[in-house]
Design a protein around this motif. Structure first.
Motif, PDB file in Angstrom:
ATOM      1  N   LYS B  74       0.853  -1.193   0.000  1.00  0.00           N
ATOM      2  CA  LYS B  74       0.000   0.000   0.000  1.00  0.00           C
ATOM      3  C   LYS B  74       0.886   1.240   0.000  1.00  0.00           C
ATOM      4  CE  LYS B  74      -3.670  -2.137   2.714  1.00  0.00           C
ATOM      5  NZ  LYS B  74      -2.893  -3.351   3.106  1.00  0.00           N
ATOM      6  N   TYR B  75       0.515   2.214  -0.827  1.00  0.00           N
ATOM      7  CA  TYR B  75       1.247   3.476  -0.803  1.00  0.00           C
ATOM      8  C   TYR B  75       0.381   4.575  -1.391  1.00  0.00           C
ATOM      9  CZ  TYR B  75       2.150   2.035  -5.653  1.00  0.00           C
ATOM     10  OH  TYR B  75       2.003   1.628  -6.949  1.00  0.00           O
ATOM     11  N   ASP B  76       0.747   5.814  -1.074  1.00  0.00           N
ATOM     12  CA  ASP B  76       0.001   6.950  -1.618  1.00  0.00           C
ATOM     13  C   ASP B  76       0.249   7.043  -3.111  1.00  0.00           C
ATOM     14  OD1 ASP B  76      -1.019   7.611   0.808  1.00  0.00           O
ATOM     15  OD2 ASP B  76       0.641   8.956   1.343  1.00  0.00           O
ATOM     16  N   PRO B  77      -0.714   7.627  -3.843  1.00  0.00           N
ATOM     17  CA  PRO B  77      -0.529   7.733  -5.300  1.00  0.00           C
ATOM     18  C   PRO B  77       0.751   8.498  -5.628  1.00  0.00           C
ATOM     19  CG  PRO B  77      -2.663   8.634  -4.611  1.00  0.00           C
ATOM     20  CD  PRO B  77      -1.985   8.163  -3.384  1.00  0.00           C
ATOM     21  N   ASP B  79       2.779  11.035  -7.938  1.00  0.00           N
ATOM     22  CA  ASP B  79       2.553  12.088  -8.928  1.00  0.00           C
ATOM     23  C   ASP B  79       3.731  12.090  -9.896  1.00  0.00           C
ATOM     24  OD1 ASP B  79       2.199  14.305 -10.435  1.00  0.00           O
ATOM     25  OD2 ASP B  79       1.977  15.715  -8.756  1.00  0.00           O
ATOM     26  N   THR B 246      10.782  13.062   0.941  1.00  0.00           N
ATOM     27  CA  THR B 246       9.690  12.617   0.076  1.00  0.00           C
ATOM     28  C   THR B 246      10.073  11.273  -0.512  1.00  0.00           C
ATOM     29  OG1 THR B 246      10.706  13.817  -1.705  1.00  0.00           O
ATOM     30  CG2 THR B 246       8.961  14.935  -0.534  1.00  0.00           C
ATOM     31  N   LYS B 280       8.233   6.811   6.798  1.00  0.00           N
ATOM     32  CA  LYS B 280       8.277   8.042   6.039  1.00  0.00           C
ATOM     33  C   LYS B 280       9.601   8.172   5.289  1.00  0.00           C
ATOM     34  CE  LYS B 280       7.158  12.921   6.709  1.00  0.00           C
ATOM     35  NZ  LYS B 280       8.460  13.595   6.563  1.00  0.00           N
TER      36      LYS B 280
END
Ligand SMILES: Nc1ncnc2c1ncn2[C@@H]1O[C@H](COP(=O)(O)OP(=O)(O)OP(=O)(O)O)[C@@H](O)[C@H]1O
Ligand SMILES: [Mg+2]
Lengths: 252, 481
Positions: B74-77, B79, B246, B280
């Motif tokens: 699972k991970y954030d979309p 960009d 990031t 993170k």
């Protein structure tokens, strides 16, 4: 060397040791006997620092230090050795690598130089003769697939390598055939000296014919109910634990 | 909670040792991706026109694709317009040896604990160091070229051996293969190229240390290794990365081609930054690695030790096309803290009498999730194909997860397929046993874990095995019970 005072210990909120007092001097061999479930292994494990047991009262002084305040590995490096009743298998961990790591930890702790692989192997060759263990067992994973008797011999081999000040042997004789018993007991006797002490937990007087104790204690229901010399073991053999228990009850 | 779990917690709070950013000026494109960016990358690298075209075709295809979400991570979309697709060191020295290298670079390698000098001395290794996408140090090249072996960066290969590249690039992993492979085909920055001609045994291990350096730079390595008839080559890939805030995307493609009687050994020790204890800032490692055993009796072995990345998505695979060809996969995947790994392999049996072996060792600690996903496919014509798979999971503590997803597809009745799986936990009684012999909990876990991984480690070249053990210990630091 070791002084246990009023030791109480429990596991999962169940009190197992209910006030143990025991004094062991250097050079002595003490035998602890007692029926199944009386707390012999518990006592051995508490002395070695097994985290599952809670000490609820009492103290243990070892070589003038508070033993119970030490982490299990520190106790080991300080010379406390437990030969386990049920040695654990360590799949993948080479027996020789393990033994050398253990010895070097003790050396580091005492500011002694580490033992080189070569010197260690030479030393190990001699030590395995003490327990007449086939050297093929050295190249296998620790205890993995070892027979019951091989595991027990491996425990005594570790004792021989680590040369503890205080060795606690928890039913090292159980599971050994008659020849193995003689060999292992012989090994222990060779390790016995005026500079160390040994506590032998056993059910059988037979072992004590080989490893002759200076004292025999009967553990019953978490307490030492009777102490004596080696004759006590013979008497127990004849009269059973009930006799020892009854004496305690009578004394109350 | 018992004592060993507490130790797990303590271990889990360790810091990543390799977190530092080297101060080398970089020349980078602005963020974002479009056809102009791709043309610019190709132009900056002075590539032949066919290469530019190929990149553009890949890009156009990529635009039609959707990011895959079938893996157990699972991970954030992501960009994709917020990524810098090209960064190269401004000083671009031509080097014959390490002394000529940027001292900052040398320092960086020293911090990694793997100075090139020592590597060279220790193992006689030719190191092609890919530093932020462009090679700055390539050694032993001459010795290799005497044998006709080409070992250089992909950029150089495109300048000096364009026909070889053209002949094999994309033949194992086509630019349409999957989302991340297509992206890589469009924007790949650099990578390694190795070519061993007919009948030549490469006399040394070829090694590359990868490293992400410039801030927020996605890395898109492209590696191609070709062993012609009867050739042999062993290739080592290793990497570490500095701390980032990031998440960084890493989407590499590795293609291996083994012709008749050729053998390729590909070993990886991977240690990308895994993120902090809450997960993170770690690297996203979405890699496509595939080898084609194209010739008869050819052999490809993948050996990998994975300790890093926030997320790993990686399935080194073998296409067993040639009759009697052999595919092997040996893997240790270790996850800690919040790391997620979905790794495994695919063995596609196409030729007759093809054999494959899969040994996968997963280790999960902390709150990490470790999945093995393996596919064994025996196609209709693959008579007498054999596969042996062994997938073991080791759990450290009780907040982590291990999952095994074996997929088996047999279309030929003569196939022999064997699958074994085990899950074990490092038991409190094992730890206590070792403690009782004077061994600390940390060292106890190391002993057990090293023992557990032995089968894989022994596949690695000696000096690499030492490194792997060290990395594993480091990743375990703070994580075990
Ligand atoms: N984890 C546990 N949970 C509950 N009770 C336990 C646990 N471990 C031990 N006990 C209990 O503690 C008591 C003492 O056990 P211990 O192993 O010390 O006996 P022992 O004297 O060594 O016996 P034996 O001669 O059979 O080896 C037993 O009643 C046992 O069931
Ligand atoms: Mg017992």
């Amino acid at each position: 060397m070791l002084e246990i005072r009023n030791l109480h210990a429990s596991i999962e909120a169940k009190e197992i040791l209910r006030g143990i007092d025991l004094k062991v001097n250097v050079g002595e061999v003490h035998a602890i006997m007692g029926p199944n479930g009386s707390g012999k292994s518990t006592l051995a494990n508490v002395l070695a620092g097994r985290p599952e047991y809670q000490v609820t009262a009492g103290e243990v002084i070892y070589e003038g230090k508070d033993l119970l305040a030490m982490a299990p590995e520190i106790r080991a490096r300080e010379g406390v050795f437990l030969a386990f009743q049920y040695p654990v298998e360590l799949p993948g961990v080479n027996n020789t690598t393990f033994l050398r790591a253990a010895l070097n930890e003790a050396h580091k702790h005492r500011n002694q130089p580490e033992v080189s692989a070569g010197a260690f192997l030479a030393m190990l060759k001699k030590k395995i003769q003490l327990v007449e263990m086939p050297d093929t067992l050295l190249n296998r994973a620790v205890n993995e697939g070892f027979s019951g008797g091989e595991k027990k011999r491996n425990e005594i081999l570790q004792m021989a390598v680590l040369e503890p000040r205080l060795a606690i042997l928890d039913e090292t004789d159980s599971g050994l055939d008659i020849d193995a018993l003689r060999i292992v007991a012989g090994g222990v006797n060779k390790l016995r000296s005026k500079d160390n002490a040994i506590i032998v937990v056993t059910h059988y007087q037979r072992l004590l014919n080989y490893i002759v104790p200076d004292f025999v204690h009967v553990l019953y229901n978490g307490k030492i109910v009777k102490s004596g010399d080696k004759e006590l073991a013979l008497e127990l053999e004849e009269r059973g634990y009930d006799w020892a228990k009854d004496e305690e009850v009578a004394a109350r | 909670m018992n004592n060993s779990d507490l130790t797990v917690e303590k271990f889990a709070n360790e810091q990543y040792k390799y977190g530092f950013v080297t101060d080398i000026e970089t020349d980078k494109l602005p963020k974002g991706l479009n056809e102009d960016v791709i043309r610019l990358i190709s132009e900056k690298k002075n590539e032949p026109a066919w290469m530019t075209e190929w990149r553009l075709k890949a890009y156009r295809h990529w635009l039609t694709m959707k990011e895959p979400h079938w893996s157990n991570v699972k991970y954030d979309p992501i960009d994709y317009q917020d990524i810098v697709y090209y960064a190269a060191p401004k000083k671009k020295p031509k080097l014959n040896n390490l002394d000529e290298a940027d001292p900052e670079l040398v320092k960086a390698f020293e911090k990694l604990g793997i100075p090139i000098e020592e590597q060279k001395r220790l193992a006689g290794v030719a190191v092609d160091a890919v530093f932020d996408s462009v090679s700055v140090a390539t050694t032993f090249k001459e010795k290799l070229s005497e044998l006709g072996i080409v070992f250089c960066s992909m950029s150089e290969a495109l300048q000096h051996h364009p026909d070889l590249v053209k002949k094999y690039l994309g033949t194992v992993v086509p630019y349409t293969d999957n989302f991340f492979a297509s992206l890589n085909s469009a924007v790949f920055s650099d990578g390694s190229f190795a070519y061993v001609p007919k009948g030549v045994r490469c006399p040394m291990e070829l090694s590359t240390y990868f490293r992400i350096n410039a801030s927020e730079t996605g890395q898109f390595e492209r590696t191609l290794i070709v062993a012609e008839e009867g050739a042999y080559v062993s290739y080592l890939e290793g990497c570490t990365a500095p701390i980032r805030d990031t998440n960084q995307l890493h989407a590499a493609v590795v293609e291996l081609v083994a012709l008749d009687n050729a053998e390729i050994k590909y070993s990886t020790v991977q240690n990308w930054y895994p993120g902090d204890k809450d997960g993170k800032g770690g690297i996203y490692n979405f890699v496509t690695k595939r080898g084609a055993c194209r010739g008869v009796n050819s052999k490809i072995s993948w050996t990998q030790v994975e300790t890093g990345s926030a997320i790993t998505w990686k399935y080194p695979s073998c296409l067993l096309q040639g009759d009697n060809s052999v595919g092997e996969f040996y893997s240790v995947a270790m996850t800690n803290n919040m790391q997620q790994a979905d790794t495994g392999t695919k063995m596609i049996h196409i030729g007759k009498n093809t054999r494959s072996t899969i040994i996968s060792k997963g280790i999960s600690a902390g709150r990490s999730n470790n999945s093995y996903r393996g596919q064994v496919r025996i196609t209709r014509k693959a008579d007498n194909a054999r596969n042996y798979s062994q997938c073991d999971s080791l759990l450290i503590g009780d907040k982590c997860g291990a999952h095994t997803f074996p997929y088996l597809e047999t279309n030929n009745p003569t196939a022999q397929v064997e699958h074994e799986a085990t899950t074990s936990k490092i038991g409190a009684d094992q730890i206590f046993y070792l403690n009782q012999r004077g061994i600390s909990t940390e060292d106890a876990v190391r002993l057990i874990v090293n023992g557990y991984c032995k089968e894989v480690f022994k596949q690695l070249p000696m000096e690499f095995a030492v490194e792997a053990t060290r990395l594993l210990s480091m990743s375990l630091e703070g994580s075990v019970g």
